[in-house]
Design an enzyme around this catalytic site. Structure first.
Site, PDB file in Angstrom:
ATOM      1  N   SER A  12       0.818  -1.175  -0.057  1.00 15.74           N
ATOM      2  CA  SER A  12       0.094   0.043  -0.085  1.00 15.74           C
ATOM      3  C   SER A  12       1.161   1.203   0.052  1.00 15.74           C
ATOM      4  O   SER A  12       1.661   1.401   0.815  1.00 15.74           O
ATOM      5  CB  SER A  12      -0.966   0.070   1.241  1.00 15.74           C
ATOM      6  OG  SER A  12      -1.535   1.294   1.233  1.00 15.74           O
ATOM      7  N   HIS A  37      -1.174  -1.348  -4.048  1.00 15.40           N
ATOM      8  CA  HIS A  37      -2.344  -1.005  -3.391  1.00 15.40           C
ATOM      9  C   HIS A  37      -2.572   0.450  -3.200  1.00 15.40           C
ATOM     10  O   HIS A  37      -1.579   1.097  -2.664  1.00 15.40           O
ATOM     11  CB  HIS A  37      -2.569  -1.842  -1.992  1.00 15.40           C
ATOM     12  CG  HIS A  37      -3.721  -1.554  -1.562  1.00 15.40           C
ATOM     13  ND1 HIS A  37      -4.852  -2.487  -1.583  1.00 15.40           N
ATOM     14  CD2 HIS A  37      -4.200  -0.802  -0.499  1.00 15.40           C
ATOM     15  CE1 HIS A  37      -5.768  -2.139  -0.913  1.00 15.40           C
ATOM     16  NE2 HIS A  37      -5.526  -1.279  -0.028  1.00 15.40           N
ATOM     17  N   ASP A  39      -4.797   3.417  -1.831  1.00 15.77           N
ATOM     18  CA  ASP A  39      -5.882   3.895  -0.722  1.00 15.77           C
ATOM     19  C   ASP A  39      -6.458   5.011  -1.077  1.00 15.77           C
ATOM     20  O   ASP A  39      -5.759   6.044  -0.676  1.00 15.77           O
ATOM     21  CB  ASP A  39      -5.459   3.546   0.623  1.00 15.77           C
ATOM     22  CG  ASP A  39      -5.150   2.308   1.150  1.00 15.77           C
ATOM     23  OD1 ASP A  39      -6.201   1.217   1.175  1.00 15.77           O
ATOM     24  OD2 ASP A  39      -4.119   1.893   1.521  1.00 15.77           O
ATOM     25  N   MET A  41      -8.986   7.901   0.188  1.00 18.86           N
ATOM     26  CA  MET A  41      -9.852   8.256   1.288  1.00 18.86           C
ATOM     27  C   MET A  41     -10.180   9.631   1.041  1.00 18.86           C
ATOM     28  O   MET A  41      -9.628  10.534   0.507  1.00 18.86           O
ATOM     29  CB  MET A  41      -9.009   8.220   2.650  1.00 18.86           C
ATOM     30  CG  MET A  41      -8.223   6.841   2.914  1.00 18.86           C
ATOM     31  SD  MET A  41      -7.328   6.748   4.630  1.00 18.86           S
ATOM     32  CE  MET A  41      -6.699   5.279   4.357  1.00 18.86           C
ATOM     33  N   HIS A  76      -8.515   0.918  -3.697  1.00 19.76           N
ATOM     34  CA  HIS A  76      -9.369   0.702  -2.627  1.00 19.76           C
ATOM     35  C   HIS A  76     -10.088   1.767  -2.164  1.00 19.76           C
ATOM     36  O   HIS A  76      -9.466   2.867  -1.554  1.00 19.76           O
ATOM     37  CB  HIS A  76      -8.600  -0.004  -1.378  1.00 19.76           C
ATOM     38  CG  HIS A  76      -9.344   0.013  -0.110  1.00 19.76           C
ATOM     39  ND1 HIS A  76      -8.505  -0.534   0.984  1.00 19.76           N
ATOM     40  CD2 HIS A  76     -10.720  -0.019   0.136  1.00 19.76           C
ATOM     41  CE1 HIS A  76      -9.562  -0.343   1.924  1.00 19.76           C
ATOM     42  NE2 HIS A  76     -10.561  -0.256   1.554  1.00 19.76           N
ATOM     43  N   MET A  78     -12.138   4.074  -0.029  1.00 20.31           N
ATOM     44  CA  MET A  78     -12.844   4.257   1.202  1.00 20.31           C
ATOM     45  C   MET A  78     -13.493   5.705   1.051  1.00 20.31           C
ATOM     46  O   MET A  78     -13.095   6.777   1.656  1.00 20.31           O
ATOM     47  CB  MET A  78     -11.742   4.165   2.160  1.00 20.31           C
ATOM     48  CG  MET A  78     -11.335   2.905   2.696  1.00 20.31           C
ATOM     49  SD  MET A  78      -9.641   3.129   3.300  1.00 20.31           S
ATOM     50  CE  MET A  78      -8.634   3.097   1.949  1.00 20.31           C
ATOM     51  N   MET A 147     -11.036  -6.351   5.938  1.00 17.69           N
ATOM     52  CA  MET A 147     -10.130  -5.362   6.591  1.00 17.69           C
ATOM     53  C   MET A 147      -9.848  -5.991   8.307  1.00 17.69           C
ATOM     54  O   MET A 147     -10.427  -6.431   8.705  1.00 17.69           O
ATOM     55  CB  MET A 147     -11.196  -4.110   6.975  1.00 17.69           C
ATOM     56  CG  MET A 147     -11.361  -3.268   5.643  1.00 17.69           C
ATOM     57  SD  MET A 147      -9.993  -2.744   4.701  1.00 17.69           S
ATOM     58  CE  MET A 147      -8.868  -1.636   5.912  1.00 17.69           C
ATOM     59  N   GLY A 152      -8.495   3.932   7.074  1.00 18.64           N
ATOM     60  CA  GLY A 152      -8.380   5.451   7.487  1.00 18.64           C
ATOM     61  C   GLY A 152      -6.842   5.712   7.627  1.00 18.64           C
ATOM     62  O   GLY A 152      -6.560   6.546   7.349  1.00 18.64           O
ATOM     63  N   PHE A 153      -6.370   4.681   8.224  1.00 19.69           N
ATOM     64  CA  PHE A 153      -4.905   4.940   8.616  1.00 19.69           C
ATOM     65  C   PHE A 153      -4.031   3.695   8.468  1.00 19.69           C
ATOM     66  O   PHE A 153      -4.438   2.686   8.673  1.00 19.69           O
ATOM     67  CB  PHE A 153      -4.780   5.471  10.215  1.00 19.69           C
ATOM     68  CG  PHE A 153      -5.473   6.812  10.450  1.00 19.69           C
ATOM     69  CD1 PHE A 153      -5.107   7.954   9.960  1.00 19.69           C
ATOM     70  CD2 PHE A 153      -6.809   6.224  10.752  1.00 19.69           C
ATOM     71  CE1 PHE A 153      -5.932   8.958  10.342  1.00 19.69           C
ATOM     72  CE2 PHE A 153      -7.603   7.569  10.865  1.00 19.69           C
ATOM     73  CZ  PHE A 153      -7.144   8.867  10.675  1.00 19.69           C
ATOM     74  N   GLY A 154      -2.786   4.186   7.888  1.00 19.64           N
ATOM     75  CA  GLY A 154      -1.762   3.076   7.915  1.00 19.64           C
ATOM     76  C   GLY A 154      -1.048   2.935   9.515  1.00 19.64           C
ATOM     77  O   GLY A 154      -1.445   3.572  10.314  1.00 19.64           O
ATOM     78  N   GLY A 155      -0.316   1.535   9.717  1.00 22.65           N
ATOM     79  CA  GLY A 155       0.345   1.408  10.969  1.00 22.65           C
ATOM     80  C   GLY A 155      -0.533   0.916  12.188  1.00 22.65           C
ATOM     81  O   GLY A 155      -0.034   1.221  13.127  1.00 22.65           O
ATOM     82  N   ASP A 185      -6.411  -6.608   4.500  1.00 23.82           N
ATOM     83  CA  ASP A 185      -5.501  -5.467   4.500  1.00 23.82           C
ATOM     84  C   ASP A 185      -5.646  -4.865   5.787  1.00 23.82           C
ATOM     85  O   ASP A 185      -6.836  -4.735   6.557  1.00 23.82           O
ATOM     86  CB  ASP A 185      -6.482  -4.495   3.626  1.00 23.82           C
ATOM     87  CG  ASP A 185      -6.079  -2.990   3.513  1.00 23.82           C
ATOM     88  OD1 ASP A 185      -4.919  -2.698   3.905  1.00 23.82           O
ATOM     89  OD2 ASP A 185      -6.796  -2.319   2.804  1.00 23.82           O
ATOM     90  N   GLY A 186      -4.525  -4.552   6.277  1.00 15.32           N
ATOM     91  CA  GLY A 186      -4.219  -3.964   7.536  1.00 15.32           C
ATOM     92  C   GLY A 186      -3.091  -4.680   8.602  1.00 15.32           C
ATOM     93  O   GLY A 186      -3.879  -5.919   8.948  1.00 15.32           O
ATOM     94  N   GLY A 187      -2.200  -4.139   9.006  1.00 14.00           N
ATOM     95  CA  GLY A 187      -1.240  -4.500   9.942  1.00 14.00           C
ATOM     96  C   GLY A 187      -0.749  -5.964   9.726  1.00 14.00           C
ATOM     97  O   GLY A 187      -0.347  -6.630  10.490  1.00 14.00           O
TER      98      GLY A 187
HETATM   99  C1  DX5 Z   1      -6.026   1.511   5.872  1.00 19.23           C
HETATM  100  C2  DX5 Z   1      -5.742   0.921   4.370  1.00 19.23           C
HETATM  101  C3  DX5 Z   1      -4.429   0.109   4.273  1.00 19.23           C
HETATM  102  C4  DX5 Z   1      -3.223   0.522   4.942  1.00 19.23           C
HETATM  103  C5  DX5 Z   1      -2.379  -0.793   5.526  1.00 19.23           C
HETATM  104  O1  DX5 Z   1      -7.466   2.270   5.485  1.00 19.23           O
HETATM  105  O2  DX5 Z   1      -6.690   0.469   3.709  1.00 19.23           O
HETATM  106  O3  DX5 Z   1      -4.460  -0.385   3.099  1.00 19.23           O
HETATM  107  O4  DX5 Z   1      -2.290   1.130   4.107  1.00 19.23           O
HETATM  108  O5  DX5 Z   1      -1.528  -0.193   6.216  1.00 19.23           O
HETATM  109  P1  DX5 Z   1      -0.460  -1.128   7.208  1.00 19.23           P
HETATM  110  O6  DX5 Z   1      -0.127  -2.274   6.548  1.00 19.23           O
HETATM  111  O7  DX5 Z   1       0.201  -0.199   7.594  1.00 19.23           O
HETATM  112  O8  DX5 Z   1      -1.594  -1.525   8.089  1.00 19.23           O
HETATM  113 ZN    ZN Z   2      -6.408  -0.552   1.585  1.00 23.62          ZN
END
Ligand code: DX5
Ligand code: ZN
Length: 231
Positions: A12, A37, A39, A41, A76, A78, A147, A152-155, A185-187
């Site tokens: 992503s 990927h 994202d 938003m 993706h 959102m 998900m 909404g956020f990475g990390g 997707d996520g973490g």
């Molecule tokens: C969150 C995104 C994810 C995000 C994943 O809303 O859809 O794609 O970038 O990031 P990590 O891998 O850092 O959780």
């Molecule tokens: Zn995503």
């Protein structure tokens, strides 16, 4: 039963350096990324704002392997509403476009509109969303995206209940007999990717775990090693 046993890693670019996005896309592809990927938003469906179709179109020429093969751009969404932006992303060179069913009034219509523009269509399920809509939509889609964080956020940290939902989605896909990708997707990191695969996923989004390290290839190789059974 059709099962995608080929694993795909989809970095992503939410966690990439936005001041050097084209270079980041090229670097992560050189490092072994299968999909990019993307994202999107809108500060309405989710409390954050990223990039739109113009950035997708600017990045499209960069999403190529060294031999010139195009690397799929996995959008993706959102955003709410969905349809107008989905159309713009199709025109901007997206290959796959996924959206959250609760972000549109007419899920079936939104899927058809994406497919009519030549893109693959996916549905995305938040951590507290049920898969019930698949009772009616599984024959229409190319991708299910589960998900494992709130969008909404990475990390953020991986939410373990997503594994049960991946198992349920895998059963639905297998029962359908259709060739549908199951993406999470996520973490996701090298140390949990094998569990996600064991639950039935075949496609893995990872943002901060890849872009947060200086050597993207080392992270992607470590993920593939885990997917291949470790050691
Ligand atoms: C969150 C995104 C994810 C995000 C994943 O809303 O859809 O794609 O970038 O990031 P990590 O891998 O850092 O959780
Ligand atoms: Zn995503």
């Amino acid at each position: 039963m059709i099962r995608n046993t080929v694993h795909r890693i989809a970095p992503s670019i939410l966690s990439a350096d936005f001041a050097r996005l084209g270079e980041e896309v090229r670097s992560v592809i050189d490092a072994g990324a299968d999909w990019i990927h993307f994202d999107v938003m809108d500060n309405h469906y989710v409390p954050n704002l990223t990039f739109g179709p113009m950035i997708c179109s600017a990045l499209r020429p960069h999403a190529r392997k060294a031999d010139g093969t195009a690397v799929p751009i996995d959008v993706h969404l959102m955003v709410s509403p969905v349809d107008a932006l989905a159309q713009s992303f199709a025109e901007a060179g997206a290959d796959l476009i996924s959206f959250h069913p609760d972000a549109t009034s007419h899920v079936h219509r939104s899927v058809q509109a994406i497919k009519a523009r030549g893109c693959k269509a996916g549905l995305v399920f938040n951590p507290a969303a049920s898969l019930d809509v698949l009772d009616w939509m599984i024959d229409e889609i190319d991708l299910i995206l589960i998900m494992s964080v709130n969008p909404g956020f990475g990390g953020q940290g991986f939410i373990d209940s997503a594994l049960r939902k991946v198992e349920q989605a895998r059963r639905r896909i297998d029962a359908s007999g259709k060739d549908i990708r199951l993406e999470v997707d996520g973490g996701i990191k090298a140390d949990n990717i094998a569990r996600v695969a064991a639950a039935g996923a075949d496609t893995f989004v990872s943002g901060s775990a890849i872009f947060g390290k200086p050597d993207y290839r080392a992270v992607i190789d470590a993920m593939r090693k885990e997917l291949a059974g470790g050691a």
